[in-house]
Design an enzyme around this catalytic site. Structure first.
Site, PDB file in Angstrom:
ATOM      1  N   GLU A  69      47.352  40.851  34.759  1.00  0.00           N
ATOM      2  CA  GLU A  69      46.226  41.640  35.263  1.00  0.00           C
ATOM      3  C   GLU A  69      46.446  41.969  36.739  1.00  0.00           C
ATOM      4  OE1 GLU A  69      43.469  43.887  35.696  1.00  0.00           O
ATOM      5  OE2 GLU A  69      43.224  42.914  33.741  1.00  0.00           O
ATOM      6  N   LYS A 241      34.646  32.496  36.183  1.00  0.00           N
ATOM      7  CA  LYS A 241      35.785  33.100  35.494  1.00  0.00           C
ATOM      8  C   LYS A 241      36.654  33.849  36.493  1.00  0.00           C
ATOM      9  CE  LYS A 241      38.075  36.338  32.952  1.00  0.00           C
ATOM     10  NZ  LYS A 241      38.723  37.588  33.411  1.00  0.00           N
ATOM     11  N   ASP A 257      49.258  22.435  34.178  1.00  0.00           N
ATOM     12  CA  ASP A 257      48.427  22.538  32.986  1.00  0.00           C
ATOM     13  C   ASP A 257      47.095  23.213  33.320  1.00  0.00           C
ATOM     14  OD1 ASP A 257      47.040  22.250  30.638  1.00  0.00           O
ATOM     15  OD2 ASP A 257      47.437  20.108  30.397  1.00  0.00           O
ATOM     16  N   HIS A 355      39.333  48.016  39.440  1.00  0.00           N
ATOM     17  CA  HIS A 355      39.930  47.727  38.136  1.00  0.00           C
ATOM     18  C   HIS A 355      40.528  48.979  37.510  1.00  0.00           C
ATOM     19  CE1 HIS A 355      39.323  43.572  36.901  1.00  0.00           C
ATOM     20  NE2 HIS A 355      38.179  43.570  37.554  1.00  0.00           N
TER      21      HIS A 355
END
Length: 403
Positions: A69, A241, A257, A355
């Site tokens: 992204e 997020k 991880d 975006h």
């Protein structure tokens, strides 16, 4: 033979026989991948982007980000550039260890007080058994025990030194569980495994001038959005997020991880029984103050880190002598940078503006056209703010017709 027992080449042939078209892959690459995972048949690659200059605790870093992204990398660079104009990020962390859990069934004659007296000797036994970890500055630091009905719960704190420590911690827990099963009143082990409960907390802070973020009005809007994220779960989860976009990209690039960090971050966000934003922004004393605390049980050695050339490359980009503590500070700072860039975009032009410009690049990249034609198509798409594949193809036809 079972599927997992086959060579990667034979697994691929089975898929081809089923009519599935597979991408070509170098035999040596396939062999290397097979040593890292299970049932390997190929690979999925990610672009490695770069934050060109992140200033943390007075030191400049180039930070690798593995993500498909483009807006995430762009946002991290934007946030980092604002931080650099304001003396960078101040970050610190508590590398106190990660938690492991042992649960055992107990008999009626079990006496907790008696076991508690043996905990120091259990710690010594474990540290002697895993002396190499102790030599690197780690080891078992503490064991807490509690009884609930017919179950005994032990929480073990393990300092993994410079590694993530998952495998080593699990080995230590299995060793301790074996010793505990020999104690009077203990019937059997139910499980012994690490816990992904939040630990290794890392905090990043910035103090930004109003000018650097577009003025006092913009700063106050960022602070208001932050307040909403602390009070409204719909905004809070979206805010987090956005933070994890940057965090995960660096975790993937450095072989850590990300799943464990994501799980722990979710618990931290809900620690007081109400889900909230992990970051906090406020206007105070003529400045915009930002703060982010994250659980970052990460490492710079161990796991697949030493076995992967692509991960080693990331550490060369980061620079020499980057410790696990340094890396945790860097990762938290990237999360804060992504968060600031997103909040500024939301409170001003809107998140879609940036975006869609980046999405236009992806659309244009798929056109069967020359680099010059693609450049012209992209320029018009951005100018007209029309970001569709149909429009891109229409522009390409027009450019060719006008030649």
């Amino acid at each position: 033979m079972k599927f997992y027992e086959l060579t990667p080449e034979k697994r691929r042939q089975i898929l081809k026989d089923r009519g599935i078209q597979l991408n070509k892959i170098n035999e040596q690459t396939l062999k290397g991948l097979n040593s890292l995972s299970e049932n390997v048949v190929g690979q999925v690659r990610l672009p490695l982007g770069l934050v060109e200059d992140l200033l943390v605790n007075g030191r400049h870093y180039q930070v690798p980000m593995a993500i498909e992204e483009p807006s995430v990398v762009a946002a991290a660079n934007h946030g980092a550039s604002i931080f650099a104009k304001n003396n960078g990020v101040t970050a610190h962390n508590q590398r106190d260890g990660i938690y492991g859990q042992i649960v055992l069934k107990i008999e009626k004659d079990f006496v907790l007080k008696k076991l508690l007296t043996k905990i120091p000797s259990l710690i010594n036994l474990a540290n002697k058994k895993f002396a190499s970890l102790v030599r690197h500055g780690g080891g078992v630091k503490d064991i807490k025990a509690r009884q609930s009905a017919s179950l005994l719960y032990l929480r073990v704190l393990v300092d993994p030194a410079e590694s993530m420590g998952a495998n080593k911690t699990n080995s230590i827990l299995e060793f301790l569980a074996g010793k505990l099963e020999q104690e009077t009143g203990i019937k059997e082990k139910l499980f012994a495994i690490l816990s992904n409960y939040p630990s290794q907390l890392t905090t990043a802070k910035v103090k930004l001038s109003f000018t650097s973020v577009g003025g006092e009005r913009a700063a106050k809007r960022v602070a208001l959005l932050s307040q909403i994220g602390c009070n409204d779960v719909y905004r809070g989860v979206t805010n987090n997020k956005g933070i994890m976009n940057g965090i995960d990209a660096v975790l993937v690039a450095t072989g850590n991880d990300y799943r464990a960090v994501d799980a722990a971050a979710g618990v931290l966000a809900n620690q007081n029984g109400k889900y909230r934003s992990l970051s906090k922004w406020q206007v105070k004393g003529g400045y915009l103050l930002g703060k982010l605390t994250l659980p970052l049980a990460i490492g710079t050695v161990g796991g697949s880190i030493n076995a992967r050339k692509d991960i080693k490359q990331s550490y060369r980009i980061l620079g020499k002598n980057v410790t696990a503590s340094d890396l945790a500070n860097i990762i938290a700072s990237i999360g804060l940078a992504n968060n600031l860039a997103a909040l500024l975009a939301i409170s001003t032009t809107g998140i879609q503006a940036g975006h869609m410009k980046l999405q236009a690049r992806n659309i244009v990249a798929e056109l069967k056209a020359t680099d010059d034609e693609k450049s012209k198509v992209l320029a018009v798409m951005i100018k007209e703010k029309i970001y569709s594949e149909t429009y891109a193809k229409k522009l390409l036809k027009k450019i060719r017709k006008d030649k």
